[in-house]
Design a protein around this motif. Structure first.
Motif, mmCIF file in Angstrom:
data_model
loop_
_atom_site.group_PDB
_atom_site.id
_atom_site.type_symbol
_atom_site.label_atom_id
_atom_site.label_comp_id
_atom_site.label_asym_id
_atom_site.label_seq_id
_atom_site.Cartn_x
_atom_site.Cartn_y
_atom_site.Cartn_z
ATOM 1 N N MET A 57 1.167 -0.554 0.017
ATOM 2 C CA MET A 57 -0.281 -0.001 0.122
ATOM 3 C C MET A 57 0.633 1.222 -0.245
ATOM 4 S SD MET A 57 -2.929 2.181 0.867
ATOM 5 C CE MET A 57 -3.971 0.634 0.923
ATOM 6 N N ILE A 58 1.668 1.381 1.200
ATOM 7 C CA ILE A 58 2.443 2.460 1.343
ATOM 8 C C ILE A 58 3.540 2.804 0.075
ATOM 9 C CG2 ILE A 58 4.353 3.834 2.294
ATOM 10 C CD1 ILE A 58 1.783 3.934 3.926
ATOM 11 N N ALA A 59 4.360 1.610 -0.466
ATOM 12 C CA ALA A 59 4.536 1.720 -1.396
ATOM 13 C C ALA A 59 4.458 1.899 -2.493
ATOM 14 C CB ALA A 59 5.692 0.102 -1.996
ATOM 15 N N ASP A 60 2.947 1.755 -2.931
ATOM 16 C CA ASP A 60 2.585 1.982 -4.632
ATOM 17 C C ASP A 60 1.871 3.257 -4.670
ATOM 18 O OD1 ASP A 60 0.731 1.790 -7.326
ATOM 19 O OD2 ASP A 60 -1.413 2.305 -5.449
ATOM 20 N N LEU A 61 1.790 3.896 -3.183
ATOM 21 C CA LEU A 61 1.333 5.541 -2.896
ATOM 22 C C LEU A 61 2.464 5.937 -3.189
ATOM 23 C CD1 LEU A 61 -0.657 5.250 0.001
ATOM 24 C CD2 LEU A 61 -1.547 6.152 -1.825
ATOM 25 N N HIS A 62 4.135 5.996 -2.518
ATOM 26 C CA HIS A 62 5.079 6.795 -2.849
ATOM 27 C C HIS A 62 5.349 6.459 -4.422
ATOM 28 C CE1 HIS A 62 9.271 8.301 -0.775
ATOM 29 N NE2 HIS A 62 8.881 8.372 -1.944
ATOM 30 N N ARG A 63 5.377 5.482 -5.297
ATOM 31 C CA ARG A 63 5.716 5.579 -6.529
ATOM 32 C C ARG A 63 4.934 6.408 -7.059
ATOM 33 N NH1 ARG A 63 4.776 0.156 -5.882
ATOM 34 N NH2 ARG A 63 7.015 -1.461 -5.506
ATOM 35 N N ARG A 64 3.208 5.944 -7.114
ATOM 36 C CA ARG A 64 2.345 6.847 -7.676
ATOM 37 C C ARG A 64 2.703 8.434 -7.784
ATOM 38 N NH1 ARG A 64 -2.601 5.234 -5.544
ATOM 39 N NH2 ARG A 64 -3.462 7.788 -5.945
ATOM 40 N N ILE A 75 8.594 0.826 6.302
ATOM 41 C CA ILE A 75 8.196 0.541 7.739
ATOM 42 C C ILE A 75 6.575 1.494 7.780
ATOM 43 C CG2 ILE A 75 9.304 0.784 9.675
ATOM 44 C CD1 ILE A 75 11.765 0.736 8.320
ATOM 45 N N ALA A 76 6.576 0.147 8.568
ATOM 46 C CA ALA A 76 4.084 0.115 8.331
ATOM 47 C C ALA A 76 4.186 -0.363 9.809
ATOM 48 C CB ALA A 76 4.037 0.353 7.483
ATOM 49 N N GLY A 77 3.908 0.604 10.346
ATOM 50 C CA GLY A 77 2.942 0.067 11.763
ATOM 51 C C GLY A 77 1.313 0.610 11.647
ATOM 52 N N ASP A 78 0.424 0.719 12.952
ATOM 53 C CA ASP A 78 -0.409 0.585 12.447
ATOM 54 C C ASP A 78 -0.846 2.449 12.291
ATOM 55 O OD1 ASP A 78 -1.333 -1.809 13.686
ATOM 56 O OD2 ASP A 78 -0.961 -1.016 15.300
ATOM 57 N N ASP A 79 -0.621 3.348 12.249
ATOM 58 C CA ASP A 79 -0.700 4.373 12.372
ATOM 59 C C ASP A 79 0.103 5.347 11.068
ATOM 60 O OD1 ASP A 79 -3.663 4.151 13.039
ATOM 61 O OD2 ASP A 79 -3.665 4.297 15.113
ATOM 62 N N LEU A 80 0.890 5.048 11.678
ATOM 63 C CA LEU A 80 2.288 5.471 10.821
ATOM 64 C C LEU A 80 3.239 4.462 9.791
ATOM 65 C CD1 LEU A 80 4.150 8.204 13.405
ATOM 66 C CD2 LEU A 80 2.380 8.628 11.407
ATOM 67 N N ALA A 81 3.854 5.157 9.080
ATOM 68 C CA ALA A 81 4.606 4.650 8.173
ATOM 69 C C ALA A 81 5.339 5.490 7.468
ATOM 70 C CB ALA A 81 3.902 3.567 6.766
ATOM 71 N N ALA A 82 6.401 4.623 7.170
ATOM 72 C CA ALA A 82 8.112 5.896 6.926
ATOM 73 C C ALA A 82 7.840 4.596 5.048
ATOM 74 C CB ALA A 82 8.991 5.591 7.622
ATOM 75 N N SER A 83 9.208 5.416 3.980
ATOM 76 C CA SER A 83 9.200 4.799 2.980
ATOM 77 C C SER A 83 10.162 5.941 2.351
ATOM 78 C CB SER A 83 8.124 5.356 2.115
ATOM 79 O OG SER A 83 7.334 6.023 1.609
ATOM 80 N N THR A 84 11.053 5.657 1.591
ATOM 81 C CA THR A 84 12.127 5.933 1.160
ATOM 82 C C THR A 84 12.217 5.700 -0.029
ATOM 83 O OG1 THR A 84 13.235 6.000 3.039
ATOM 84 C CG2 THR A 84 14.814 6.670 1.302
ATOM 85 N N ARG A 114 0.674 9.243 7.355
ATOM 86 C CA ARG A 114 0.143 9.396 8.765
ATOM 87 C C ARG A 114 -1.306 8.445 7.823
ATOM 88 N NH1 ARG A 114 -0.588 14.402 11.686
ATOM 89 N NH2 ARG A 114 1.334 13.114 13.327
ATOM 90 N N ARG A 115 -1.908 7.343 8.473
ATOM 91 C CA ARG A 115 -3.243 6.953 8.830
ATOM 92 C C ARG A 115 -4.501 7.985 9.352
ATOM 93 N NH1 ARG A 115 -5.011 1.582 7.792
ATOM 94 N NH2 ARG A 115 -3.208 1.002 9.248
ATOM 95 N N THR A 116 -5.122 8.156 7.899
ATOM 96 C CA THR A 116 -6.455 9.584 8.259
ATOM 97 C C THR A 116 -7.324 8.372 8.317
ATOM 98 O OG1 THR A 116 -6.184 9.966 6.148
ATOM 99 C CG2 THR A 116 -4.640 11.172 7.777
ATOM 100 N N PRO A 117 -8.969 9.662 8.523
ATOM 101 C CA PRO A 117 -9.516 8.533 8.249
ATOM 102 C C PRO A 117 -9.929 8.694 6.254
ATOM 103 C CG PRO A 117 -10.235 10.184 9.768
ATOM 104 C CD PRO A 117 -8.244 10.749 9.932
ATOM 105 N N ASP A 118 -9.185 9.368 5.602
ATOM 106 C CA ASP A 118 -9.389 8.839 4.698
ATOM 107 C C ASP A 118 -8.261 8.172 3.712
ATOM 108 O OD1 ASP A 118 -11.648 11.099 4.766
ATOM 109 O OD2 ASP A 118 -10.539 12.890 4.889
ATOM 110 N N GLY A 119 -7.730 7.684 4.164
ATOM 111 C CA GLY A 119 -6.454 7.039 3.877
ATOM 112 C C GLY A 119 -4.788 7.664 4.773
ATOM 113 N N TRP A 120 -3.893 7.055 3.973
ATOM 114 C CA TRP A 120 -2.834 7.288 3.786
ATOM 115 C C TRP A 120 -2.543 9.214 3.473
ATOM 116 C CZ3 TRP A 120 0.434 5.247 7.872
ATOM 117 C CH2 TRP A 120 -0.356 3.306 8.482
#
Length: 149
Positions: A1-8, A83-92, A117-123
């Motif tokens: 999920m986060i990897a795809d977001l960072h690429r996009r 690196i991802a947790g429940d509410d925070l993630a970091a990507s490089t 940060r995970r929000t009600p609207d997504g990361w």
């Protein structure tokens, strides 16, 4: 999920001749947290090296530059590493780009680090740090189809 977001996110910065004028919020509304008071966004490619404390403020740094470009082509060179947790993630990740403006072409390599940060609207991005090196002229020749300055 986060990897795809960072690429996009990387490819959101692409510009082609004839594109509509660059609108940061329209392009990146799904990526940045426009409501958080915790936002800190920095890119050393900004000649003034400003740190934005809002997503809208960050957009105001980049809209004039991207509206003046003829094109910007990007390719991911490495990553993303997440690196991802429940509410925070970091990507490089690392990307290369060829930026064409009237009268010049610049090739760059950038290391991009984002905190989500995970929000009600997504990361959503709440931290950003990009470090850029300008490459020797022509280093990315042949890397992008149709990307001749």
């Amino acid at each position: 999920m986060i990897a795809d977001l960072h690429r996009r996110w990387v490819f959101g910065w692409d510009r082609r001749e004839g594109d509509a004028p660059f609108d940061f919020r329209r392009t990146f509304g799904e990526f940045y947290d426009f409501d958080s008071p915790d936002v800190r966004l920095y890119d050393d490619f900004d000649p003034e090296q400003r740190v934005a404390t809002t997503a809208a403020g960050y957009g105001s740094i980049w809209e004039p530059a991207f509206r003046g470009m003829l094109s910007a082509h990007h390719a991911v060179d490495d990553g993303p590493h997440v690196i991802a947790g429940d509410d925070l993630a970091a990507s490089t990740l690392r990307f290369v780009a060829r930026i064409a403006t009237p009268g010049s072409t610049t090739d760059i390599r950038t290391t991009s680090s984002l905190v989500w940060r995970r929000t009600p609207d997504g990361w959503r991005i709440v931290r950003e740090h990009n470090s850029t090196a300008v490459l020797p002229a022509g280093e990315l020749d042949g890397r992008f189809d149709g990307a001749r300055g």
